[in-house]
Design a protein around this motif. Structure first.
Motif: not given
Ligand code: PLP
Length: 403
Positions: A59-61, A85, A88, A128, A157, A159, A178, A180-181, A190-191, A347
């Protein structure tokens, strides 16, 4: 691209197995650490960003956690922009601080604040590119430059701005996503992913980066800057893969990598459509009588507009916020009236998404803290999709009538 839905890989013989474990040869051992489908995603994103190597995560996290833990140990600190975010923010302010890794938050309006907050135990700076809800573009080049003078890498970041911003070109050392977006783009997977730019000289600042320059007891005393030398300038990503990913196990599934690879194929086309539509929606909202404010980089002035113009390749991204004249209840009514637009906490989907942060994503904050993050009672966040713009505008028009 086939999906290598497997846990492990048959070795050719004992010498081959020994070479792989000793990192004399890079190859597949076990899917927690690497997988051929994930490898293709990693290579393509490395190319897209102009980096040296990448690592896919669950995941992004997971990706942002690994970015910090790859350089910081208990007692160390890092400096982060306040515009983050919320997930984060929580990770940095609470979870990592409980492990003894201190995050020092600074206002990104002032690039020098990063240098002022740093000391000899500062291991990285973090920000970010296009943080919501304020949508004020981060001054990547200005901050990265100060960091290079001090020997501190900037991790970005990206994303919210793939393709339209390539942070490594502006001096960032590491990019994370992330996926995921926008990269996935279809709300299915999710990734996360980290790209190592390969340009930061970890050895020149050896005292600042013990995790890369001192023998690693978890890997028969390997010194990562040395171990990486035959493989390229990839000490950062190599250590992340063979120690953090090995130990923590937040690996991307090969099926998700497959779906994300499909997303990647249309990413440039989608980003163009997202950004074109967002510009039209922002202009529409700006002249609507029930809207008191539109938050959109293309409508900003002075320094914030300069940053948007400098970093987003002539677009203004596809996220925007607006404030409804009649506050909280109007925000609820607007969301409940939407027909085409999806009401989700995400998003970057191909479909247009909306949320009312005051009653959802930011509802746990006090009203003062909420306002400090840029969320008023009537604030609505939109992630503009790639539908025909008339369909988006029609839905917004009818929902605004109810708001
Ligand atoms: N970074 C940003 C800018 C995000 O918007 C998000 C998720 O909303 C994340 C990181 C975390 O990503 P994930 O939901 O894939 O863990």
């Amino acid at each position: 691209m086939p999906i290598y839905q497997t846990t492990s890989y048959q070795f050719q013989d004992t010498q081959h197995a020994e070479n792989l474990f000793a990192l004399r040869e890079l190859g597949n051992i076990y899917t927690r650490i690497m997988n051929p489908t994930c490898d293709v995603l990693e290579k393509r994103l490395t190319e897209l960003e102009g980096g040296a190597a990448a690592l896919a995560c669950a995941s992004g996290q997971a990706a942002s956690t690994f970015c910090v833990l790859n350089l910081c140990q208990a007692g160390d600190n890092f400096v982060s922009s306040t515009d983050l975010y919320g997930g984060t923010w929580n990770l940095f302010a609470n979870t990592l601080s409980a492990l003894g890794v201190e995050c020092r938050f600074v206002d990104p309006a002032d690039p020098e604040a990063f240098a002022r907050a740093s000391d000899e135990r500062t291991r990285l700076w973090y920000a970010e590119t296009l943080p919501n809800p304020k949508l004020q573009v981060f001054p990547i080049r200005e901050v990265a430059e100060l960091g290079r003078q001090l020997g501190v890498p900037l991790i970005v970041d990206n994303t919210a701005a793939p393709v339209i911003c390539r942070p490594l070109e502006h001096g960032a050392s590491i990019v994370m996503y992330s996926t995921t977006k926008y990269i996935g783009g279809h709300g299915t997977s999710i990734g996360g992913l980290v790209v190592d730019g390969g340009t930061f000289d970890w050895q020149a600042h050896a005292a600042r980066f013990p995790t890369l320059n001192q023998p690693d007891p978890s890997y028969h005393g390997a010194v990562w800057v040395e171990a990486a030398k035959p493989l390229g300038p990839i000490a950062f990503i190599l250590r992340m893969r063979v120690t953090l990913l090995r130990d923590v196990g937040a690996a991307m599934s090969p099926f998700n990598a497959f779906l994300l690879l499909q997303g990647l194929e249309t990413l440039p086309l989608r980003m163009r459509a997202h950004c074109d539509n967002a510009l039209q929606v922002a202009n529409f909202l700006a002249s609507h009588p029930k809207v008191v404010k539109v938050i959109y980089p293309g409508h900003m002035v002075d320094e914030m507009r300069r940053r948007a113009d400098a970093y987003l390749s002539g677009t203004y991204g596809a996220l925007l916020g607006f404030e409804l004249r009649d506050g909280r209840e109007a925000g609820r009514r607007f969301i409940d009236a939407l027909k085409l637009v999806y009401h989700v906490a995400n998003i970057g989907d191909a479909r247009t998404l909306a949320i009312h942060p005051a009653t959802t994503t930011h509802s746990q904050l006090s009203s003062e803290d909420r306002l400090a993050t840029g969320v008023s009672e009537g604030y609505v966040r939109l992630s503009i999709g790639i539908e025909h713009v008339d369909d988006i505008l029609n839905d917004l028009t009818q929902a605004l009538e109810q708001a």
